[in-house]
Write a protein that holds these residues in place. Structure first.
Motif, PDB file in Angstrom:
ATOM      1  N   LEU A  66       0.832  -1.209   0.000  1.00 57.59           N
ATOM      2  CA  LEU A  66       0.000   0.000   0.000  1.00 57.59           C
ATOM      3  C   LEU A  66       0.863   1.253   0.000  1.00 57.59           C
ATOM      4  O   LEU A  66       0.579   2.223  -0.735  1.00 57.59           O
ATOM      5  CB  LEU A  66      -0.917  -0.016   1.233  1.00 57.59           C
ATOM      6  N   TYR A  67       1.936   1.224   0.805  1.00 58.97           N
ATOM      7  CA  TYR A  67       2.852   2.377   0.821  1.00 58.97           C
ATOM      8  C   TYR A  67       3.515   2.570  -0.539  1.00 58.97           C
ATOM      9  O   TYR A  67       3.578   3.688  -1.071  1.00 58.97           O
ATOM     10  CB  TYR A  67       3.919   2.201   1.902  1.00 58.97           C
ATOM     11  N   SER A  68       4.053   1.476  -1.114  1.00 56.72           N
ATOM     12  CA  SER A  68       4.765   1.579  -2.394  1.00 56.72           C
ATOM     13  C   SER A  68       3.837   2.079  -3.501  1.00 56.72           C
ATOM     14  O   SER A  68       4.237   2.921  -4.322  1.00 56.72           O
ATOM     15  CB  SER A  68       5.344   0.213  -2.786  1.00 56.72           C
ATOM     16  N   MET A  69       2.613   1.568  -3.503  1.00 55.06           N
ATOM     17  CA  MET A  69       1.668   1.994  -4.535  1.00 55.06           C
ATOM     18  C   MET A  69       1.337   3.480  -4.381  1.00 55.06           C
ATOM     19  O   MET A  69       1.329   4.236  -5.366  1.00 55.06           O
ATOM     20  CB  MET A  69       0.394   1.158  -4.453  1.00 55.06           C
ATOM     21  N   ALA A  70       1.083   3.908  -3.139  1.00 60.48           N
ATOM     22  CA  ALA A  70       0.784   5.319  -2.893  1.00 60.48           C
ATOM     23  C   ALA A  70       1.974   6.207  -3.244  1.00 60.48           C
ATOM     24  O   ALA A  70       1.806   7.291  -3.833  1.00 60.48           O
ATOM     25  CB  ALA A  70       0.389   5.506  -1.425  1.00 60.48           C
ATOM     26  N   ALA A  71       3.193   5.738  -2.900  1.00 54.35           N
ATOM     27  CA  ALA A  71       4.391   6.515  -3.208  1.00 54.35           C
ATOM     28  C   ALA A  71       4.604   6.621  -4.714  1.00 54.35           C
ATOM     29  O   ALA A  71       4.978   7.691  -5.230  1.00 54.35           O
ATOM     30  CB  ALA A  71       5.611   5.868  -2.546  1.00 54.35           C
ATOM     31  N   GLY A  72       4.356   5.531  -5.424  1.00 54.77           N
ATOM     32  CA  GLY A  72       4.503   5.563  -6.869  1.00 54.77           C
ATOM     33  C   GLY A  72       3.522   6.523  -7.530  1.00 54.77           C
ATOM     34  O   GLY A  72       3.890   7.314  -8.412  1.00 54.77           O
ATOM     35  N   ILE A  76       4.381  10.031  -9.555  1.00 56.44           N
ATOM     36  CA  ILE A  76       3.880  10.299 -10.914  1.00 56.44           C
ATOM     37  C   ILE A  76       3.151  11.637 -10.970  1.00 56.44           C
ATOM     38  O   ILE A  76       3.393  12.464 -11.867  1.00 56.44           O
ATOM     39  CB  ILE A  76       2.949   9.157 -11.374  1.00 56.44           C
ATOM     40  N   CYS A  77       2.266  11.854 -10.009  1.00 59.94           N
ATOM     41  CA  CYS A  77       1.506  13.110  -9.986  1.00 59.94           C
ATOM     42  C   CYS A  77       2.422  14.317  -9.785  1.00 59.94           C
ATOM     43  O   CYS A  77       2.246  15.363 -10.431  1.00 59.94           O
ATOM     44  CB  CYS A  77       0.453  13.058  -8.878  1.00 59.94           C
ATOM     45  N   ALA A  78       3.422  14.172  -8.890  1.00 61.70           N
ATOM     46  CA  ALA A  78       4.346  15.276  -8.625  1.00 61.70           C
ATOM     47  C   ALA A  78       5.183  15.594  -9.857  1.00 61.70           C
ATOM     48  O   ALA A  78       5.472  16.767 -10.155  1.00 61.70           O
ATOM     49  CB  ALA A  78       5.244  14.925  -7.443  1.00 61.70           C
ATOM     50  N   LEU A 108      12.185   8.507 -14.894  1.00 64.32           N
ATOM     51  CA  LEU A 108      11.849   8.046 -13.550  1.00 64.32           C
ATOM     52  C   LEU A 108      10.345   7.836 -13.414  1.00 64.32           C
ATOM     53  O   LEU A 108       9.899   7.031 -12.601  1.00 64.32           O
ATOM     54  CB  LEU A 108      12.342   9.075 -12.513  1.00 64.32           C
ATOM     55  N   THR A 109       9.574   8.551 -14.234  1.00 57.05           N
ATOM     56  CA  THR A 109       8.117   8.407 -14.185  1.00 57.05           C
ATOM     57  C   THR A 109       7.693   7.001 -14.579  1.00 57.05           C
ATOM     58  O   THR A 109       6.778   6.421 -13.971  1.00 57.05           O
ATOM     59  CB  THR A 109       7.436   9.429 -15.127  1.00 57.05           C
ATOM     60  N   MET A 110       8.363   6.417 -15.574  1.00 55.67           N
ATOM     61  CA  MET A 110       8.044   5.049 -15.989  1.00 55.67           C
ATOM     62  C   MET A 110       8.346   4.054 -14.880  1.00 55.67           C
ATOM     63  O   MET A 110       7.606   3.086 -14.687  1.00 55.67           O
ATOM     64  CB  MET A 110       8.835   4.682 -17.249  1.00 55.67           C
ATOM     65  N   SER A 116       3.912   1.257  -9.039  1.00 56.48           N
ATOM     66  CA  SER A 116       2.487   1.267  -8.703  1.00 56.48           C
ATOM     67  C   SER A 116       1.791  -0.014  -9.126  1.00 56.48           C
ATOM     68  O   SER A 116       1.003  -0.598  -8.364  1.00 56.48           O
ATOM     69  CB  SER A 116       1.803   2.476  -9.363  1.00 56.48           C
ATOM     70  N   VAL A 117       2.110  -0.492 -10.336  1.00 52.36           N
ATOM     71  CA  VAL A 117       1.455  -1.705 -10.851  1.00 52.36           C
ATOM     72  C   VAL A 117       1.882  -2.934 -10.042  1.00 52.36           C
ATOM     73  O   VAL A 117       1.038  -3.739  -9.612  1.00 52.36           O
ATOM     74  CB  VAL A 117       1.792  -1.903 -12.346  1.00 52.36           C
ATOM     75  N   VAL A 118       3.186  -3.103  -9.827  1.00 49.79           N
ATOM     76  CA  VAL A 118       3.688  -4.258  -9.070  1.00 49.79           C
ATOM     77  C   VAL A 118       3.155  -4.230  -7.638  1.00 49.79           C
ATOM     78  O   VAL A 118       2.734  -5.265  -7.098  1.00 49.79           O
ATOM     79  CB  VAL A 118       5.231  -4.279  -9.078  1.00 49.79           C
ATOM     80  N   SER A 119       3.159  -3.060  -7.028  1.00 50.68           N
ATOM     81  CA  SER A 119       2.659  -2.940  -5.649  1.00 50.68           C
ATOM     82  C   SER A 119       1.175  -3.267  -5.572  1.00 50.68           C
ATOM     83  O   SER A 119       0.718  -3.886  -4.600  1.00 50.68           O
ATOM     84  CB  SER A 119       2.909  -1.527  -5.123  1.00 50.68           C
ATOM     85  N   PHE A 120       0.418  -2.865  -6.578  1.00 49.44           N
ATOM     86  CA  PHE A 120      -1.012  -3.166  -6.605  1.00 49.44           C
ATOM     87  C   PHE A 120      -1.246  -4.677  -6.673  1.00 49.44           C
ATOM     88  O   PHE A 120      -2.105  -5.220  -5.962  1.00 49.44           O
ATOM     89  CB  PHE A 120      -1.683  -2.468  -7.792  1.00 49.44           C
ATOM     90  N   VAL A 121      -0.479  -5.369  -7.512  1.00 45.61           N
ATOM     91  CA  VAL A 121      -0.617  -6.826  -7.638  1.00 45.61           C
ATOM     92  C   VAL A 121      -0.272  -7.514  -6.315  1.00 45.61           C
ATOM     93  O   VAL A 121      -0.985  -8.418  -5.850  1.00 45.61           O
ATOM     94  CB  VAL A 121       0.285  -7.355  -8.778  1.00 45.61           C
ATOM     95  N   ILE A 122       0.823  -7.090  -5.698  1.00 43.43           N
ATOM     96  CA  ILE A 122       1.225  -7.673  -4.409  1.00 43.43           C
ATOM     97  C   ILE A 122       0.184  -7.392  -3.338  1.00 43.43           C
ATOM     98  O   ILE A 122      -0.121  -8.252  -2.500  1.00 43.43           O
ATOM     99  CB  ILE A 122       2.611  -7.130  -3.987  1.00 43.43           C
ATOM    100  N   LEU A 123      -0.389  -6.194  -3.364  1.00 41.63           N
ATOM    101  CA  LEU A 123      -1.443  -5.853  -2.404  1.00 41.63           C
ATOM    102  C   LEU A 123      -2.644  -6.780  -2.551  1.00 41.63           C
ATOM    103  O   LEU A 123      -3.195  -7.264  -1.545  1.00 41.63           O
ATOM    104  CB  LEU A 123      -1.867  -4.395  -2.603  1.00 41.63           C
ATOM    105  N   ILE A 124      -3.058  -7.060  -3.771  1.00 40.08           N
ATOM    106  CA  ILE A 124      -4.203  -7.948  -4.009  1.00 40.08           C
ATOM    107  C   ILE A 124      -3.926  -9.348  -3.465  1.00 40.08           C
ATOM    108  O   ILE A 124      -4.765  -9.941  -2.765  1.00 40.08           O
ATOM    109  CB  ILE A 124      -4.537  -8.014  -5.515  1.00 40.08           C
ATOM    110  N   TYR A 125      -2.751  -9.889  -3.768  1.00 40.35           N
ATOM    111  CA  TYR A 125      -2.406 -11.236  -3.288  1.00 40.35           C
ATOM    112  C   TYR A 125      -2.321 -11.280  -1.756  1.00 40.35           C
ATOM    113  O   TYR A 125      -2.738 -12.265  -1.131  1.00 40.35           O
ATOM    114  CB  TYR A 125      -1.082 -11.695  -3.897  1.00 40.35           C
ATOM    115  N   SER A 126      -1.814 -10.214  -1.156  1.00 37.51           N
ATOM    116  CA  SER A 126      -1.732 -10.167   0.307  1.00 37.51           C
ATOM    117  C   SER A 126      -3.120 -10.132   0.928  1.00 37.51           C
ATOM    118  O   SER A 126      -3.385 -10.804   1.939  1.00 37.51           O
ATOM    119  CB  SER A 126      -0.936  -8.932   0.744  1.00 37.51           C
TER     120      SER A 126
END
Length: 200
Positions: A66-72, A76-78, A108-110, A116-126
């Motif tokens: 959740l932290y990694s996804m939010a940070a990513g 991107i927004c910044a 760095l944006t990519m 964000s994508v990897v963190s989202f997948v890990i969050l779902i599995y967790s």
């Protein structure tokens, strides 16, 4: 169970800290990715992916994801909004350092999109692992019920000698009852024979 959760939390945070330490020099200077960075990030991501399927580590894994996804997303927004500041850099830096070994893109944006994508997948599995985890309270209640049942069974336990004595009394009562019923029948037969003999 609490000790196992603590051990898993320490292991996950320790792995994240080790990965950040290995990538710190390259990430802070924006240098090219080195084999050390690649190795650190790949091993960390593999370890993280394995821990998502381990129930005691699933909560810590979900929080890190959740932290990694939010940070990513924040990075991107910044970057796109040109409102990056020291605060946003401090918040997003640990996540970028953990994933720096897979920065194969010039932008760095990519990398932040990949984070964000990897963190989202890990969050779902967790979260799936957490949802499938058996509640501890139910097990505890079952154990207490079992203990109570065993205690009651022990409290009403009858010694074998008493059981044998009671069984013997029961059999004796049955025999006495049958004998009482047979005695009148025998007397009736004798009376009938006596009457027959007198008539003759």
């Amino acid at each position: 169970m609490k000790k196992l959760n603590l051990i898993c939390t320490i292991a996950m945070l320790g792995a994240a800290a080790a990965c950040i330490a290995a990538n710190f020099a390259s990430a802070s200077s924006g240098a090219a990715v080195t084999p050390t960075n690649i190795t650190a990030t790949v091993f960390y991501l593999l370890f993280w992916a394995l821990m998502t399927r381990f129930a005691p580590a699933a909560k810590t894994s979900a929080l890190l994801a959740l932290y990694s996804m939010a940070a990513g997303i924040l990075a991107i927004c910044a970057d796109l909004g040109n409102w990056a500041s020291l605060l946003t850099n401090i918040i997003t830096a640990p996540a970028i350092m953990m994933f720096y070994g897979i920065r194969f893109f010039g932008s760095l944006t990519m990398l932040c999109v990949v984070i964000s994508v990897v963190s989202f997948v890990i969050l779902i599995y967790s979260l799936i692992t957490l949802a499938n985890r058996k509640p501890v309270k139910v097990k505890a209640e079952k154990t207490e019920d079992t203990q109570e049942t065993e205690q009651i069974a022990e409290s009403i336990d009858i010694p074998e000698t008493e059981m044998i004595a009671e069984a013997a009394k029961y059999v004796e009562n049955i025999n006495t009852f049958e004998n009482k019923e047979l005695e009148p029948a025998q007397e009736t037969v004798q009376d009938t024979l006596s009457e027959t003999a007198d008539a003759q």
